[in-house]
Design a protein around this motif. Structure first.
Motif, PDB file in Angstrom:
ATOM      1  N   UNK A 182       0.836  -1.210   0.000  1.00  0.00           N
ATOM      2  CA  UNK A 182       0.000   0.000   0.000  1.00  0.00           C
ATOM      3  C   UNK A 182       0.869   1.258   0.000  1.00  0.00           C
ATOM      4  N   UNK A 234       2.448   1.743  -3.472  1.00  0.00           N
ATOM      5  CA  UNK A 234       1.491   2.296  -4.444  1.00  0.00           C
ATOM      6  C   UNK A 234       1.219   3.761  -4.121  1.00  0.00           C
ATOM      7  N   UNK A 235       1.212   4.083  -2.813  1.00  0.00           N
ATOM      8  CA  UNK A 235       0.988   5.488  -2.416  1.00  0.00           C
ATOM      9  C   UNK A 235       2.158   6.362  -2.883  1.00  0.00           C
ATOM     10  N   UNK A 253       3.993   5.745  -5.592  1.00  0.00           N
ATOM     11  CA  UNK A 253       3.806   5.912  -7.046  1.00  0.00           C
ATOM     12  C   UNK A 253       2.678   6.899  -7.338  1.00  0.00           C
ATOM     13  N   UNK A 254       1.590   6.776  -6.567  1.00  0.00           N
ATOM     14  CA  UNK A 254       0.439   7.659  -6.780  1.00  0.00           C
ATOM     15  C   UNK A 254       0.824   9.107  -6.461  1.00  0.00           C
ATOM     16  N   UNK A 277       3.033  10.640  -9.071  1.00  0.00           N
ATOM     17  CA  UNK A 277       2.359  10.885 -10.346  1.00  0.00           C
ATOM     18  C   UNK A 277       1.380  12.053 -10.237  1.00  0.00           C
ATOM     19  N   UNK A 278       0.665  12.163  -9.128  1.00  0.00           N
ATOM     20  CA  UNK A 278      -0.380  13.169  -9.019  1.00  0.00           C
ATOM     21  C   UNK A 278      -0.616  13.492  -7.531  1.00  0.00           C
ATOM     22  N   UNK A 292       5.775   2.531 -18.268  1.00  0.00           N
ATOM     23  CA  UNK A 292       4.734   3.506 -17.910  1.00  0.00           C
ATOM     24  C   UNK A 292       4.072   3.181 -16.585  1.00  0.00           C
ATOM     25  N   UNK A 293       4.130   1.886 -16.174  1.00  0.00           N
ATOM     26  CA  UNK A 293       3.528   1.525 -14.881  1.00  0.00           C
ATOM     27  C   UNK A 293       4.581   1.728 -13.790  1.00  0.00           C
ATOM     28  N   UNK A 294       4.961   2.971 -13.601  1.00  0.00           N
ATOM     29  CA  UNK A 294       6.062   3.242 -12.663  1.00  0.00           C
ATOM     30  C   UNK A 294       5.545   3.880 -11.387  1.00  0.00           C
TER      31      UNK A 294
END
Lengths: 295, 245
Positions: free
Chosen positions: A164, A167-168, A170-171, A174-175, A293-295
């Motif tokens: 988690x 992914x946080x 990466x998230x 990204x944004x 791209x899935x970075x």
């Protein structure tokens, strides 16, 4: 002149491994905090000195050196971020202001290290067994480096893709606005990545210091190729950085052979990293990120 | 019945510039409330100010009777206020499943996240078929659905939507509106900022009309739709469109 290509390939893997461990933190914090932190070079240096102090001066061995260097350097980077960069960013400092502040922070750390340990190069006291496999010669330190790099790379991959927090990260990179609107405490994510990134830089510093020398410029000596890895890999792109690290490592090692054959000084190999940064920025500014791209 | 969310006498904007002045709105449970108005009227600024994305100069935000003025957006999500921005509203480097996972970030219980994901895929079967697709590869309509689905994963009591129909073609646009209706029926209040007046009023209970940063009109969706002056001055509806209804 006979060229030992197997050895060149191995040397490239070794060079690339140090660059990769050094680049992970720089790449991710660059994307999250939106500026290039030049003080990252001094996180490498600080790690090298702490590693030298624990391993050679205190004689505690390498494992405690890795752990203590990781934790202390990570803590110093947190203090730098919370005490300097974050307050500046909150006051509206631009990317350029933050970058210049990071150069200043780097100078302060570098000269503090120089004042504490001196400017004379120091050497790790560890001795390493050399193994010969066919045409390849490899030391125990290099084997350890490859093992640590593989472990770090796989752990980071698993953490970023499956957990988690990963992914946080990466998230958030990204944004960040959407990450906050999803309930993610982006500031906490940034602090965690600064800590881990600087800790890894310290590990890179120990390997660099143990294989060459430890002095206040240890990190600065390799920050350019590390920036090349970050730019070629795509800023903030972890998988791109892995491939880029080995491309830069290979380029540098083949470059040394080419420069030697041309009768030029091997110090020019640093120019190759600079050349790669320039070419990437001109031709494909997003670097290898287009393939990951899935970075 | 007291409103679930209300904004009272809000002055908000960016840097030192005040964009909206003295605006008060309220939203009740099981209600869709529309914020209408021409470009630049301050509609988006209003919902951004509730979540801390725009600077709040004055006024209060009350949620469930509690003063949450100046709350940060991540805390707002934990309290039950979801938000879907107009642009950049998905994590384009994450898959559909990962986007939904991030939507459920405040939830720590893995079982609950799994059941929420199943519920979300029931509402948005289009997404279930492409769980592993990168959000960056989705069409405009699919992205918008994912954006709403991501926000719903936190099971918000109130959902704030910023122009969900912008850059979406008519067919997926109608599908999005129908999904919003089912979300409302399940108990989530919705505050929706939208340019497409006719479509948004068709699913709204009430609305507010903003012009030049001020609220010039409010009332039931029917009254706003019927109001000749609003139609001409603020809503920008074509006569022929209304005639067709």
């Amino acid at each position: 002149m006979d060229i030992n290509w197997a050895q060149i390939l191995l040397n490239s893997v070794i060079t690339g491994s140090i660059y990769l461990i050094g680049a992970i933190g720089l790449s991710v914090t660059y994307r999250l905090s939106n500026f290039s932190n030049f003080a990252h070079a001094e996180f490498i240096t600080l790690g090298a000195f702490i590693g030298y102090w624990v391993s050679s001066q205190l004689g505690w061995g390498l494992l405690p050196a890795f752990i203590i260097a990781f934790l202390l350097t990570g803590t110093v980077s947190l203090l730098c971020y919370r005490g300097i960069f974050q307050p500046l960013a909150k006051r509206g400092a631009s990317t350029i202001h933050l970058m210049i502040a990071s150069i200043a922070v780097g100078f302060i750390i570098r000269y503090s290290i120089g004042a504490g340990w001196g400017w004379t190069p120091q050497y790790f006291l560890n001795t390493w067994t050399t193994y010969e496999v066919g045409a390849i010669r490899i030391t125990g330190l290099w084997l350890l480096l490859i093992l640590v790099t593989l472990t770090s790379a796989l752990t980071m991959h698993f953490a970023l893709m499956r957990t988690k927090l990963g992914k946080a990260i990466r998230a958030s990179s990204s944004n960040p606005e959407l990450a906050a609107a999803s309930g993610i405490n982006v500031n906490r994510v940034i602090l965690i990545t600064w800590f881990i990134g600087a800790g890894l830089a310290a590990i890179a510093g120990i390997f660099r210091g143990a294989s060459t020398q430890v002095w206040p410029m240890t990190g600065w000596d390799i920050i350019l190729p590390i920036f090349a890895v970050v730019v070629l890999g795509g800023i903030g792109n972890y998988h791109g950085a892995i491939v880029a690290a080995f491309i830069i490592g290979l380029t540098e090692n083949i470059g040394v052979v080419a420069l030697t054959n041309l009768g030029l000084a091997t110090e020019y190999r640093m120019a190759l990293a600079f050349l790669i940064i320039i070419i990437t920025l001109i031709v494909k500014p997003q670097g290898l990120a287009m393939f990951f791209r899935r970075a | 019945m007291s409103p679930i969310l209300s904004a009272k006498n809000i002055d908000a904007g960016y840097n030192d510039v005040i964009v909206i002045r003295d605006i008060s709105i309220e939203i009740n449970t099981r209600e869709i409330v529309a914020i209408l108005g021409p470009n630049g009227s301050g509609k988006s600024t209003l919902i951004k100010s509730i979540l801390g994305f725009a600077k709040l100069f004055d006024g209060k935000v009350i949620y469930h009777g509690k003063d949450i003025t100046g709350i940060t957006s991540d805390r707002a999500v934990h309290m039950g206020i979801g938000y879907v921005p107009q642009i950049n509203n998905v994590f384009s480097n994450l898959t559909i499943a990962e986007n939904l996972d991030m939507g459920a970030y405040p939830c720590k219980d893995k079982k609950s996240i799994k059941s929420r994901m199943t519920e979300t895929y029931d509402i948005f079967p289009e997404l279930a078929a492409r769980k592993k697709a990168l959000a960056g590869n989705l069409s405009g309509g699919e992205r918008q659905m994912l954006a709403i689905a991501r926000a719903m994963m936190a099971q918000p009591k109130v959902l704030l939507l910023d122009e969900p129909l912008a850059s979406v073609s008519p067919k997926p646009g109608s599908a999005i509106l129908s999904k919003l209706n089912s979300i409302k029926d399940k108990g989530t209040a919705i505050l929706i900022v939208e340019q497409n007046v006719q479509k948004v009023l068709s699913i709204s209970n009430r609305g507010y009309v903003l012009v030049n940063g001020a609220c010039v009109m409010s009332g039931s969706a029917d009254s706003l739709f019927d109001e000749e002056s609003s139609r001409q001055r603020f809503l920008g509806l074509e006569e022929k469109v209304l005639d067709n209804n």
